[in-house]
Write an enzyme that holds these catalytic residues in place. Structure first.
Site, short mmCIF file in Angstrom:
data_model
loop_
_atom_site.label_atom_id
_atom_site.label_comp_id
_atom_site.label_asym_id
_atom_site.label_seq_id
_atom_site.Cartn_x
_atom_site.Cartn_y
_atom_site.Cartn_z
N GLY A 26 0.81 -1.22 0.00
CA GLY A 26 0.00 0.00 0.00
C GLY A 26 0.84 1.27 0.00
O GLY A 26 1.99 1.28 0.43
N ARG A 32 -2.12 8.69 3.57
CA ARG A 32 -2.32 9.60 4.71
C ARG A 32 -1.05 9.85 5.52
O ARG A 32 -1.03 10.73 6.39
CB ARG A 32 -3.44 9.07 5.61
CG ARG A 32 -4.82 9.26 4.98
CD ARG A 32 -5.86 8.39 5.66
NE ARG A 32 -6.00 8.74 7.07
CZ ARG A 32 -6.53 7.92 7.99
NH1 ARG A 32 -6.95 6.73 7.65
NH2 ARG A 32 -6.65 8.32 9.23
N ALA A 52 40.69 13.06 31.21
CA ALA A 52 39.69 13.98 30.63
C ALA A 52 40.18 14.56 29.31
O ALA A 52 41.36 14.92 29.17
CB ALA A 52 39.40 15.11 31.61
N TYR A 102 40.39 9.20 12.34
CA TYR A 102 39.98 9.45 10.96
C TYR A 102 40.94 10.43 10.31
O TYR A 102 41.15 11.54 10.83
CB TYR A 102 38.56 10.01 10.99
CG TYR A 102 37.91 10.20 9.63
CD1 TYR A 102 37.97 9.21 8.67
CD2 TYR A 102 37.21 11.37 9.36
CE1 TYR A 102 37.35 9.39 7.44
CE2 TYR A 102 36.58 11.55 8.14
CZ TYR A 102 36.65 10.55 7.18
OH TYR A 102 36.04 10.72 5.97
N SER A 104 45.43 13.74 30.71
CA SER A 104 44.34 14.57 30.20
C SER A 104 44.72 15.24 28.90
O SER A 104 45.88 15.63 28.71
CB SER A 104 43.99 15.65 31.22
OG SER A 104 43.47 15.04 32.38
N SER A 137 50.00 14.86 30.03
CA SER A 137 48.84 15.67 29.66
C SER A 137 49.16 16.55 28.47
O SER A 137 50.26 17.09 28.37
CB SER A 137 48.45 16.59 30.82
OG SER A 137 48.14 15.81 31.93
N ARG A 168 54.84 17.30 23.81
CA ARG A 168 54.25 18.64 23.91
C ARG A 168 55.41 19.61 24.01
O ARG A 168 56.52 19.22 24.37
CB ARG A 168 53.34 18.73 25.15
CG ARG A 168 54.10 18.44 26.42
CD ARG A 168 53.18 18.32 27.64
NE ARG A 168 53.97 18.22 28.84
CZ ARG A 168 53.53 17.73 29.99
NH1 ARG A 168 52.29 17.28 30.09
NH2 ARG A 168 54.30 17.68 31.04
C1 UD1 Z 1 -8.79 -4.34 5.48
C2 UD1 Z 1 -9.90 -5.41 5.51
C3 UD1 Z 1 -10.88 -5.07 6.61
C4 UD1 Z 1 -10.17 -4.98 7.93
C5 UD1 Z 1 -9.02 -3.97 7.85
C6 UD1 Z 1 -8.20 -4.04 9.10
C7 UD1 Z 1 -10.16 -6.22 3.23
C8 UD1 Z 1 -10.96 -6.15 1.97
N1 UD1 Z 1 -10.54 -5.44 4.22
O1 UD1 Z 1 -9.45 -3.13 5.11
O2 UD1 Z 1 -11.90 -6.09 6.69
O3 UD1 Z 1 -11.09 -4.62 8.95
O4 UD1 Z 1 -8.17 -4.28 6.75
O5 UD1 Z 1 -7.23 -3.03 9.09
O6 UD1 Z 1 -9.22 -7.00 3.30
N2 UD1 Z 1 -2.63 -4.00 0.64
C9 UD1 Z 1 -1.78 -4.42 -0.36
N3 UD1 Z 1 -2.21 -4.45 -1.64
C10 UD1 Z 1 -3.49 -4.11 -1.99
C11 UD1 Z 1 -4.35 -3.68 -0.95
C12 UD1 Z 1 -3.91 -3.64 0.34
O7 UD1 Z 1 -0.62 -4.75 -0.08
O8 UD1 Z 1 -3.82 -4.19 -3.18
C13 UD1 Z 1 -2.15 -3.96 2.02
C14 UD1 Z 1 -2.11 -2.54 2.56
O9 UD1 Z 1 -0.85 -1.94 2.33
C15 UD1 Z 1 -2.37 -2.76 4.03
C16 UD1 Z 1 -3.27 -4.00 4.05
O10 UD1 Z 1 -3.05 -4.65 2.84
O11 UD1 Z 1 -1.20 -3.08 4.75
C17 UD1 Z 1 -4.73 -3.65 4.24
O12 UD1 Z 1 -5.18 -2.87 3.16
P1 UD1 Z 1 -6.15 -1.64 3.35
O13 UD1 Z 1 -6.42 -1.08 2.02
O14 UD1 Z 1 -5.63 -0.75 4.40
O15 UD1 Z 1 -7.46 -2.41 3.84
P2 UD1 Z 1 -8.64 -1.81 4.67
O16 UD1 Z 1 -9.54 -1.07 3.75
O17 UD1 Z 1 -8.13 -1.11 5.85
#
Ligand code: UD1
Ligand code: CA
Length: 450
Positions: free
Chosen positions: A11, A15, A362, A369, A387, A405, A422
């Protein structure tokens, strides 16, 4: 039981508002991905597959820094959690056992919870880790029928009644590997998000008459990180737990809320930690050692009976043997202090060996280096470094030798010798008085003139 891990880490983490992939943001000194990998590693998995996407090169490097045997696969387009897990299919071809899916942004799932899931997987085809959410928010909801998990409904697709359910999906799933990929092949993306939901495998499994169930854990374990504010909360939660754990293990933290620990900090029983001490990664403090206030430690080992600080800095490779002393404003890097050695004030000791019971005065500096390369300093047992000695490395000071020292030592000193390097002192009787008289007369003349 034969297990393998699939850790989702593709992901973007929009945010976080960061150039760094979300799963690489650190908690207690290590990327959150490493926390998830470490929890999974306690199961002694046959394979660990990390699914990378955004920042795949950096994610791969971090995964391999923790576990060089991990397999990293790349999900180039993030089409949903089922699609993400599917990327691990080839890596797990021929694996005959249970796959556990973890999220790289959910760092606190406990090893004992994963054990509970594996136990539950002996009596069910699919096991989901759920938790009672104080605020279910946008989590997927677990729809139970007694002990049977019937399906998971995502927030965006849920009815009003389903949204009232407080038992939520953590995202962690355990399932026989072959079955997992078989179920995923039947998942489609006809839902409110247009994504391939891993959570759909529950309904698919039930439709085939297979068994699904949920194991629950404390909500704190399922804490996910999506923003910098949540990262700070995760850090605080980690620190609070780690401090309590240390105190339970017999370590005194005089002001626990001011001590910051790393994921891998090890401190032995009856060690005493004063306020405002920072532990970076890779620190071991043995029983009974005393770390005084405002010290900063990373990648070092402190043996029993040693006292460090206040205001000490121990950098990677600092090895303090028993009963050593490192005092205020002292920096030690890649150096061993043998038993009973003392570096009490205002010194830099880097790329060095300091023999047992040697005393470093001290203001001593190992000039390690030359602007291009690093060089080693060897100080023998019972040596006495005066020291403000500059030890221009490479250089060796023999056992029992002394330096005067203020010396700048550029060649080796044999054992039991005294080295003085020294400018000799010159004394001119009455000269101070004469000089002052001359200067005062000059100033008086200037004032009359202006
Ligand atoms: C997911 C779950 C939800 C759960 C929640 C908990 C699904 C459909 N939903 O929702 O039920 O309550 O997590 O946090 O599984 N990721 C990938 N590739 C992708 C999509 C996601 O690697 O294509 C990874 C993201 O980086 C993340 C994790 O999977 O680490 C969860 O994905 P995210 O999109 O955050 O799922 P949620 O919508 O939070
Ligand atoms: Ca999420």
């Amino acid at each position: 039981m034969n297990t393998s891990l699939i850790i989702l880490a593709a992901g973007m983490g929009t945010r976080m508002n960061s150039d760094l992939p979300k799963v690489l943001h650190p908690i207690a000194g290590d990327p959150m991905l490493v926390h998830a990998m470490a929890a999974g590693a306690t199961l002694d998995p046959q394979h660990t597959v990390v699914v990378a996407g955004h920042g795949a090169a950096e994610v791969t490097a971090a995964a391999h820094a923790f576990d060089e045997t991990a397999t990293v696969v790349v999900q180039s387009e993030q089409l949903g959690t089922a699609h993400a897990v599917d990327q691990a299919k080839h890596a797990l071809a021929g694996f005959d056992g249970t796959a556990i899916v973890l999220y790289g942004d959910t760092p606190f799932v406990e090893p004992h919870t994963l054990e509970d899931m594996l136990s539950a997987a002996e009596g069910a085809d699919v096991v989901v880790l759920g938790f009672e959410a104080a605020d279910p928010g946008r989590y997927g909801r677990l729809i139970m029928d007694g002990a049977s998990l019937e399906r998971i409904v995502e927030f965006k697709d849920a009815t009003k009644d389903e949204l009232a359910v407080t038992l939520c999906n953590s995202g962690v799933i355990a399932c026989k590997s072959d079955l997992l990929f078989d179920l995923i092949s039947a998942v489609d993306n006809t839902n409110a998000s247009g994504e391939y939901y891993l959570t759909d495998i529950i309904g698919l499994a039930r439709a085939r008459g297979l068994k699904a169930t949920a194991v629950t854990c404390a909500e704190a374990e399922t804490l996910g990180v999506n923003s910098r504010a949540q990262l700070a909360q995760a850090e605080a939660a980690f620190q609070a737990r780690a401090r309590v754990k240390l105190m339970e293990d017999g370590v005194t933290l005089q002001a626990p809320e001011t001590v910051f620990l790393a994921r891998d900090t090890f401190i032995g029983r009856d060690a005493y930690i004063e306020p405002n001490v920072f532990f970076g990664t890779g620190v071991t403090v043995e029983s009974g050692a005393h770390i005084r206030a405002f010290s900063h430690l990373e990648g070092c080992h402190i043996s029993r009976g040693s006292v460090v600080g206040p205001y000490a800095r121990l950098r990677p490779g600092a090895e303090l043997q028993e009963n050593t002393r490192v005092g205020n404003f002292v920096e030690i890097k890649n150096a061993t202090l043998a038993e009973g050695a003392k570096v009490n004030h205002l010194s830099y000791v880097g790329d060095a060996f300091v023999g047992s019971k040697a005393n470093i005065g001290a203001g001593t500096i190992t000039c390690n280096y030359d602007g291009v390369m690093k060089h080693h300093t060897h100080i023998g047992a019972n040596a006495f470094i005066g020291s403000n000695t500059m030890l221009v490395a490479p250089v060796q000071i023999g056992d029992g030798a002394m330096t005067g020292s203020g010396s700048v030592i550029t060649s080796d000193v044999e054992e039991n010798a005294l080295a003085l390097a020294r400018a000799p002192q010159v004394e001119k009787p009455g000269m101070a008085q004469k000089l002052m008289d001359m200067l005062r007369a000059k100033k008086a003349k200037q004032q009359r003139g202006s």
